[in-house]
Motif scaffolding. Sequence first.
Motif, short mmCIF file in Angstrom:
data_model
loop_
_atom_site.label_atom_id
_atom_site.label_comp_id
_atom_site.label_asym_id
_atom_site.label_seq_id
_atom_site.Cartn_x
_atom_site.Cartn_y
_atom_site.Cartn_z
N ASP A 161 5.53 2.84 11.32
CA ASP A 161 4.13 2.49 11.07
C ASP A 161 3.55 3.49 10.08
OD1 ASP A 161 1.76 0.76 12.44
OD2 ASP A 161 1.02 2.75 11.88
N LEU A 162 2.92 2.98 9.01
CA LEU A 162 2.30 3.86 8.03
C LEU A 162 1.03 4.46 8.63
CD1 LEU A 162 2.70 1.85 4.70
CD2 LEU A 162 4.39 3.17 5.99
N ASP A 163 0.93 5.78 8.60
CA ASP A 163 -0.20 6.47 9.24
C ASP A 163 -1.49 6.27 8.47
OD1 ASP A 163 1.50 7.54 11.22
OD2 ASP A 163 2.09 9.18 9.87
N ARG A 164 -2.53 5.92 9.23
CA ARG A 164 -3.88 5.71 8.67
C ARG A 164 -3.84 4.80 7.44
NH1 ARG A 164 -4.16 11.28 10.35
NH2 ARG A 164 -5.71 11.49 12.01
N PHE A 165 -3.13 3.70 7.58
CA PHE A 165 -2.97 2.77 6.45
C PHE A 165 -4.30 2.13 6.07
CE2 PHE A 165 -1.98 -1.58 4.92
CZ PHE A 165 -1.29 -1.23 3.77
N LYS A 166 -5.17 1.94 7.04
CA LYS A 166 -6.47 1.33 6.76
C LYS A 166 -7.26 2.17 5.74
CE LYS A 166 -10.53 -0.63 9.10
NZ LYS A 166 -11.54 -0.01 8.23
N ASN A 167 -7.09 3.49 5.80
CA ASN A 167 -7.80 4.34 4.85
C ASN A 167 -7.34 4.09 3.41
OD1 ASN A 167 -9.07 5.45 7.03
ND2 ASN A 167 -7.84 7.34 7.08
N VAL A 168 -6.05 3.73 3.27
CA VAL A 168 -5.54 3.43 1.93
C VAL A 168 -6.20 2.17 1.39
CG1 VAL A 168 -3.48 2.87 0.58
CG2 VAL A 168 -3.33 4.52 2.45
N ASN A 169 -6.24 1.13 2.21
CA ASN A 169 -6.87 -0.11 1.77
C ASN A 169 -8.35 0.07 1.49
OD1 ASN A 169 -4.74 -1.94 1.67
ND2 ASN A 169 -4.86 -2.43 3.84
N ASP A 170 -9.03 0.79 2.39
CA ASP A 170 -10.48 0.96 2.22
C ASP A 170 -10.81 1.90 1.07
OD1 ASP A 170 -10.76 -0.68 4.38
OD2 ASP A 170 -11.20 0.92 5.82
N GLY A 171 -10.00 2.93 0.88
CA GLY A 171 -10.32 3.93 -0.14
C GLY A 171 -9.82 3.59 -1.53
N SER A 172 -8.66 2.96 -1.61
CA SER A 172 -8.05 2.71 -2.92
C SER A 172 -7.88 1.23 -3.24
CB SER A 172 -6.68 3.40 -2.99
OG SER A 172 -6.80 4.78 -2.76
N GLY A 173 -8.14 0.36 -2.29
CA GLY A 173 -8.03 -1.08 -2.54
C GLY A 173 -6.73 -1.66 -2.02
N HIS A 174 -6.70 -2.96 -1.90
CA HIS A 174 -5.53 -3.65 -1.34
C HIS A 174 -4.31 -3.55 -2.24
CE1 HIS A 174 -7.38 -5.34 2.25
NE2 HIS A 174 -8.47 -5.56 1.53
N ALA A 175 -4.52 -3.41 -3.55
CA ALA A 175 -3.36 -3.26 -4.44
C ALA A 175 -2.60 -1.99 -4.12
CB ALA A 175 -3.81 -3.25 -5.90
N ALA A 176 -3.34 -0.90 -3.83
CA ALA A 176 -2.69 0.35 -3.44
C ALA A 176 -1.99 0.20 -2.09
CB ALA A 176 -3.72 1.48 -3.36
N GLY A 177 -2.62 -0.55 -1.19
CA GLY A 177 -1.98 -0.80 0.10
C GLY A 177 -0.69 -1.58 -0.05
N ASP A 178 -0.72 -2.60 -0.90
CA ASP A 178 0.50 -3.38 -1.13
C ASP A 178 1.59 -2.52 -1.75
OD1 ASP A 178 -0.76 -5.59 -0.12
OD2 ASP A 178 -1.10 -6.56 -2.06
N ARG A 179 1.19 -1.62 -2.64
CA ARG A 179 2.19 -0.73 -3.26
C ARG A 179 2.82 0.18 -2.22
NH1 ARG A 179 1.71 4.41 -5.71
NH2 ARG A 179 3.44 4.85 -7.13
N ALA A 180 2.01 0.68 -1.30
CA ALA A 180 2.56 1.54 -0.24
C ALA A 180 3.56 0.77 0.62
CB ALA A 180 1.42 2.09 0.63
#
Length: 392
Positions: free
Chosen positions: A266-285
């Motif tokens: 499980d990616l830690d604090r993944f929601k922060n990535v989506n909220d802070g950098s956008g869903h494109a950054a989340g998809d990249r992760a």
Amino acid sequence: MLDLVTLRVAFALVAVCVLVLFYGVTYRSTRSTYSGWWCLSILFFVVSSALFLLNGTPAQVVANPLGNATGVLGAACVWAAARSLRARAFAWWELGILPPIVLIAGALDDPAHNVWAGGAVFLTAMALLIGRSAVELAWVPEEAGASMELRSHYRFAVRSMTVVSGIISAYYLARAVAFVAVGPQHDIFVRYFGGQVTTLLIMLLLVVTTFSMSALSHEQQTDELRRQATRDALTGLLNRAEFHRAAQRELDRGRIGEEAAIVLADLDRFKNVNDGSGHAAGDRALTCFADACREVVGGRGLLGRLGGDEFVLLILEGRAEELTSAIARRYAKDDEMPTVSFGIAGVLAGDDAALAVARADHALYRAKATGRARAVRHDDRPPFLVGGRRSA
């Protein structure tokens, strides 16, 4: 034997009929990549044959080099069709590099008076491309594995194409050798490697292709639908349902190592990535983590995405602790990526996959609760940090 012009006209007429049938029946119903490439290939072969009919006319100076290049382009499409059955991508230069070379070789070899202008280069290019097609086709049953036993008609179609492609490739190679050794005007070349024999062999390839087209195109369409139904669209890993089925199948077979385990990640604090950098950054992760899993685990296990930022692995060979550390290190090469927590549950032959996933999930919860960026085993072994980074 029929004269060359008659054979080429007959081949062109048959090829046009086959092209219309392929496009109207097979390609339009399946939209398979394989049938699409073959439609292009036949089109180029027809154009090449038509251009060669202009030999002996003033247009020969242009038609002859173009006929050679177009024929090689048709052979390149045969290779692309074979490669598509393995679902392998290729660079466009691989498809288009030889036709211009053949065209230039023909244009520089007095095409106005020499019907065999650039002949050695043309024959070698044809042998190379059709030979590569045979190699690609030979790998199709090997990569498909045991599931091919359920589709014997598909196996037979692939093997028929492999054999015929191999024969034609070897023939073109022999033509190239004879062309260089004795020349195109020699009796041996005219009798055994002339245009009549070659046209008949290409017609043989067309007959085998006609027989195999439906089976291969429909199988490719079925595989694509199966892939869409069993794979996660973003990462290409197995989806939840297919992972459970595949994992249970492996456990029931019992061909697993002593250290076999189910691992949840499980990616830690993944929601922060989506909220802070956008869903494109989340998809990249997510895709970067999937790539790290593929690179480290490879054929030693099964990889799946359960949904969101949660992944699941069945480790068949190797120690789960070592592999999870390697995955985390590979993933941590990009410092912008979030850390990862792992839960590990050992499995034995015949275990229930769903229960093993539940045990790994419990261990993952402990990894999250004790500080993240670590792996925890369900059997109460002490947790250990992974990736050399603590979660922020």
